[in-house]
Design an enzyme around this catalytic site. Structure first.
Site, PDB file in Angstrom:
ATOM      1  N   ASN A  31     -10.600  -6.735   7.460  1.00 36.50           N
ATOM      2  CA  ASN A  31      -9.714  -5.724   8.031  1.00 36.50           C
ATOM      3  C   ASN A  31      -9.522  -5.985   9.523  1.00 36.50           C
ATOM      4  O   ASN A  31     -10.477  -5.983  10.297  1.00 36.50           O
ATOM      5  CB  ASN A  31     -10.278  -4.310   7.808  1.00 36.50           C
ATOM      6  CG  ASN A  31      -9.191  -3.255   7.948  1.00 36.50           C
ATOM      7  OD1 ASN A  31      -8.125  -3.516   8.529  1.00 36.50           O
ATOM      8  ND2 ASN A  31      -9.443  -2.076   7.428  1.00 36.50           N
ATOM      9  N   LYS A  85       0.760   4.572   1.076  1.00 31.13           N
ATOM     10  CA  LYS A  85      -0.030   5.312   2.071  1.00 31.13           C
ATOM     11  C   LYS A  85       0.877   6.392   2.665  1.00 31.13           C
ATOM     12  O   LYS A  85       1.596   6.140   3.630  1.00 31.13           O
ATOM     13  CB  LYS A  85      -0.511   4.309   3.139  1.00 31.13           C
ATOM     14  CG  LYS A  85      -1.291   4.907   4.262  1.00 31.13           C
ATOM     15  CD  LYS A  85      -2.086   3.886   5.076  1.00 31.13           C
ATOM     16  CE  LYS A  85      -1.305   3.089   6.066  1.00 31.13           C
ATOM     17  NZ  LYS A  85      -2.164   2.448   7.105  1.00 31.13           N
ATOM     18  N   LYS A 139      -7.819   2.797  -3.029  1.00 29.49           N
ATOM     19  CA  LYS A 139      -8.172   2.728  -1.603  1.00 29.49           C
ATOM     20  C   LYS A 139      -8.774   4.070  -1.207  1.00 29.49           C
ATOM     21  O   LYS A 139      -8.098   5.082  -1.190  1.00 29.49           O
ATOM     22  CB  LYS A 139      -6.886   2.447  -0.816  1.00 29.49           C
ATOM     23  CG  LYS A 139      -7.112   1.952   0.598  1.00 29.49           C
ATOM     24  CD  LYS A 139      -7.252   0.466   0.580  1.00 29.49           C
ATOM     25  CE  LYS A 139      -7.563  -0.145   1.918  1.00 29.49           C
ATOM     26  NZ  LYS A 139      -6.648   0.186   2.969  1.00 29.49           N
ATOM     27  N   GLU A 194     -14.575  -4.879   1.810  1.00 32.71           N
ATOM     28  CA  GLU A 194     -13.901  -4.950   3.115  1.00 32.71           C
ATOM     29  C   GLU A 194     -14.916  -5.133   4.242  1.00 32.71           C
ATOM     30  O   GLU A 194     -15.915  -4.428   4.300  1.00 32.71           O
ATOM     31  CB  GLU A 194     -13.118  -3.657   3.339  1.00 32.71           C
ATOM     32  CG  GLU A 194     -12.439  -3.617   4.703  1.00 32.71           C
ATOM     33  CD  GLU A 194     -11.622  -2.354   4.865  1.00 32.71           C
ATOM     34  OE1 GLU A 194     -10.717  -2.109   4.028  1.00 32.71           O
ATOM     35  OE2 GLU A 194     -11.891  -1.609   5.819  1.00 32.71           O
ATOM     36  N   GLU A 218       0.812  -1.225   0.000  1.00 29.84           N
ATOM     37  CA  GLU A 218       0.000   0.000   0.000  1.00 29.84           C
ATOM     38  C   GLU A 218       0.843   1.272   0.000  1.00 29.84           C
ATOM     39  O   GLU A 218       1.675   1.468   0.888  1.00 29.84           O
ATOM     40  CB  GLU A 218      -0.921  -0.003   1.224  1.00 29.84           C
ATOM     41  CG  GLU A 218      -1.865   1.186   1.270  1.00 29.84           C
ATOM     42  CD  GLU A 218      -3.070   0.889   2.143  1.00 29.84           C
ATOM     43  OE1 GLU A 218      -3.988   0.201   1.652  1.00 29.84           O
ATOM     44  OE2 GLU A 218      -3.087   1.327   3.301  1.00 29.84           O
ATOM     45  N   GLU A 265      -6.192  -7.830   5.838  1.00 35.00           N
ATOM     46  CA  GLU A 265      -5.783  -6.426   5.777  1.00 35.00           C
ATOM     47  C   GLU A 265      -5.385  -5.907   7.158  1.00 35.00           C
ATOM     48  O   GLU A 265      -6.058  -6.192   8.151  1.00 35.00           O
ATOM     49  CB  GLU A 265      -6.954  -5.557   5.303  1.00 35.00           C
ATOM     50  CG  GLU A 265      -7.486  -5.855   3.918  1.00 35.00           C
ATOM     51  CD  GLU A 265      -8.662  -4.940   3.595  1.00 35.00           C
ATOM     52  OE1 GLU A 265      -9.489  -5.313   2.765  1.00 35.00           O
ATOM     53  OE2 GLU A 265      -8.759  -3.851   4.205  1.00 35.00           O
ATOM     54  N   SER A 266      -4.325  -5.115   7.168  1.00 36.77           N
ATOM     55  CA  SER A 266      -3.897  -4.311   8.326  1.00 36.77           C
ATOM     56  C   SER A 266      -3.207  -5.126   9.417  1.00 36.77           C
ATOM     57  O   SER A 266      -3.564  -6.278   9.693  1.00 36.77           O
ATOM     58  CB  SER A 266      -5.075  -3.572   8.989  1.00 36.77           C
ATOM     59  OG  SER A 266      -5.729  -2.741   8.089  1.00 36.77           O
TER      60      SER A 266
HETATM   61  O1  LIG Z   1      -4.352   3.212   8.630  1.00 35.24           O
HETATM   62  C1  LIG Z   1      -5.012   3.939   9.393  1.00 35.24           C
HETATM   63  O2  LIG Z   1      -4.525   4.566  10.344  1.00 35.24           O
HETATM   64  C2  LIG Z   1      -6.492   4.072   9.185  1.00 35.24           C
HETATM   65  C3  LIG Z   1      -7.201   4.930  10.022  1.00 35.24           C
HETATM   66  C4  LIG Z   1      -8.568   5.090   9.822  1.00 35.24           C
HETATM   67  C5  LIG Z   1      -9.215   4.405   8.799  1.00 35.24           C
HETATM   68  C6  LIG Z   1      -8.508   3.565   7.972  1.00 35.24           C
HETATM   69  C7  LIG Z   1      -7.165   3.392   8.162  1.00 35.24           C
HETATM   70  N1  LIG Z   1      -6.438   2.572   7.352  1.00 35.24           N
HETATM   71  C8  LIG Z   1      -6.991   1.882   6.242  1.00 35.24           C
HETATM   72  C9  LIG Z   1      -6.465   0.541   6.124  1.00 35.24           C
HETATM   73  O3  LIG Z   1      -7.260  -0.358   6.145  1.00 35.24           O
HETATM   74  C10 LIG Z   1      -4.984   0.328   6.040  1.00 35.24           C
HETATM   75  O4  LIG Z   1      -4.389   1.408   5.395  1.00 35.24           O
HETATM   76  C11 LIG Z   1      -4.533  -0.933   5.335  1.00 35.24           C
HETATM   77  O5  LIG Z   1      -5.301  -2.032   5.615  1.00 35.24           O
HETATM   78  C12 LIG Z   1      -3.064  -1.210   5.709  1.00 35.24           C
HETATM   79  O6  LIG Z   1      -2.937  -1.330   7.097  1.00 35.24           O
HETATM   80  P1  LIG Z   1      -1.516  -1.337   7.804  1.00 35.24           P
HETATM   81  O7  LIG Z   1      -0.691  -2.399   7.156  1.00 35.24           O
HETATM   82  O8  LIG Z   1      -1.801  -1.648   9.236  1.00 35.24           O
HETATM   83  O9  LIG Z   1      -0.932   0.012   7.601  1.00 35.24           O
END
Ligand SMILES: O=C(O)c1ccccc1NCC(=O)[C@H](O)[C@H](O)COP(=O)(O)O
Length: 240
Positions: free
Chosen positions: A166, A41, A100, A145, A39, A196-197
Site C-alpha cells: 500500500n 469505495k 476490503k 497488505e 475498488e 495499492e493506492s
Molecule cells: O482511502 C482512504 O482515504 C483511506 C483512509 C484510511 C485508511 C484506508 C484508506 N484507504 C484504503 C485503501 O487502501 C484504498 O482504498 C485503496 O488502496 C485504493 O486507493 P486509492 O486508489 O488511492 O483510492
C-alpha cells in the site's frame, strides 16, 4: 481499531468456492490488458462527499471497462460500505471480488462470502499467521497488505502468496508511489504482487509496472470512482 474489533462476525462459518485471482490476472495479461482491481469505495476519510450510485451498477461498469477483479469496501462508518453491497455485487459479476475491510478477528471472516479477503499486517500484528490459515480454511484467497519492510517480512513468514504493497501510509494518510518501488524488489517472484493506492494516471500505471517495480496487478479506487467509472477503468486497463 477498537470499533473495528467490535464489529460482528457471521452467524455460521462460511465455506467459499473462490474464483481464482491468479488465473484472472493471467487471462488479463494474455489479453494484453493491465490487470486491475477496481475498488467500489463510496467514500473515505480522504474523499469529499459520498458516491450514491447503486454499487452493483458501479461494479458492472468497472467490469465493462476491463477490470480483472473488484475490491468492495464493507466498512460502513468511514467508507460507506456494507456486506450486503458485496453480496449483491458478487452475485452480479463473474470476476473475483475482494472484501476490503479491517478484519481483526477470525469470526469476522464469516460476515460475508468473497473470493479474496484483505488482511492488513499493520493492524493484525502477531495474529497474521492464524488469520491467514483461518481464511484459507474457509476457501478465501488472502491478500496481505503491507507498507513497511517489517510488515513484508511478517507477511512472507505467514506464507503470503498474494501481497499488496500500500502506497498509502494508514497512520499519516500520506501517499507515496515510491513505497511500492522501494519494497517490490524484495518480494519473491512466486508471490503475486499488487500495487495499492495513489494510482491516478497512465504514467502512474506504467511506473508501477516497470521492470524494477514489477506490479502484477494494481488496486485503484479514487481515480476510478471520480467521474465515469467505465471510462476511467478502460483508460487504466489499456495503458500498456
Ligand atoms: O482511502 C482512504 O482515504 C483511506 C483512509 C484510511 C485508511 C484506508 C484508506 N484507504 C484504503 C485503501 O487502501 C484504498 O482504498 C485503496 O488502496 C485504493 O486507493 P486509492 O486508489 O488511492 O483510492
Amino acid at each position: 481499531m477498537d470499533a473495528a474489533r467490535e464489529r460482528p462476525g457471521g452467524d455460521a462459518r462460511v465455506s467459499v468456492e473462490a474464483r481464482s485471482f491468479p488465473d484472472a490476472v493471467s487471462a488479463t495479461e494474455a489479453d494484453g490488458r493491465v490487470p486491475l482491481i477496481a475498488e467500489v469505495k463510496p467514500t473515505s476519510p480522504t474523499t469529499d462527499g459520498v458516491r450514491e450510485d447503486d454499487p452493483v451498477e458501479l461494479a458492472r461498469e468497472m467490469v465493462a471497462g476491463g477490470a480483472t477483479a473488484l475490491s468492495v469496501l464493507t466498512e460502513p462508518e468511514h467508507f460507506g460500505g456494507s456486506t450486503e453491497s458485496l453480496s449483491r455485487i458478487r452475485e452480479a459479476v463473474d470476476v473475483p471480488v475482494l472484501r476490503k475491510d479491517f478484519i481483526l478477528r477470525e469470526e469476522q471472516l464469516d460476515a460475508v462470502e468473497s473470493d479474496l479477503v484483505l488482511l492488513i499486517a499493520r493492524f493484525v500484528g502477531d495474529d497474521l499467521p492464524d488469520l491467514v490459515a483461518a481464511a484459507r480454511d474457509r476457501g478465501f484467497q488472502p491478500l496481505i497488505e503491507v507498507h513497511t519492510r517489517e510488515e513484508l517480512t511478517a507477511a512472507l513468514a505467514a506464507g503470503a502468496d498474494i501481497v499488496g504493497i500500500n502506497n498509502r501510509d494508514l497512520g499519516k494518510l500520506e501517499v507515496d508511489l515510491g513505497t511500492f518501488e522501494k519494497l517490490a524488489p524484495e518480494v519473491p517472484d512466486d508471490v503475486l504482487l499488487v500495487a495499492e493506492s495513489g494510482v491516478h494516471t497512465t504514467e502512474d500505471v506504467q511506473r508501477m509496472r516497470m521492470r524494477e517495480a514489477g506490479a502484477d496487478a494494481l488496486l485503484v479506487g479514487t481515480a476510478i470512482m471520480d467521474g465515469n467509472v467505465r471510462q476511467n477503468t478502460r483508460r487504466l486497463t489499456t495503458s500498456t
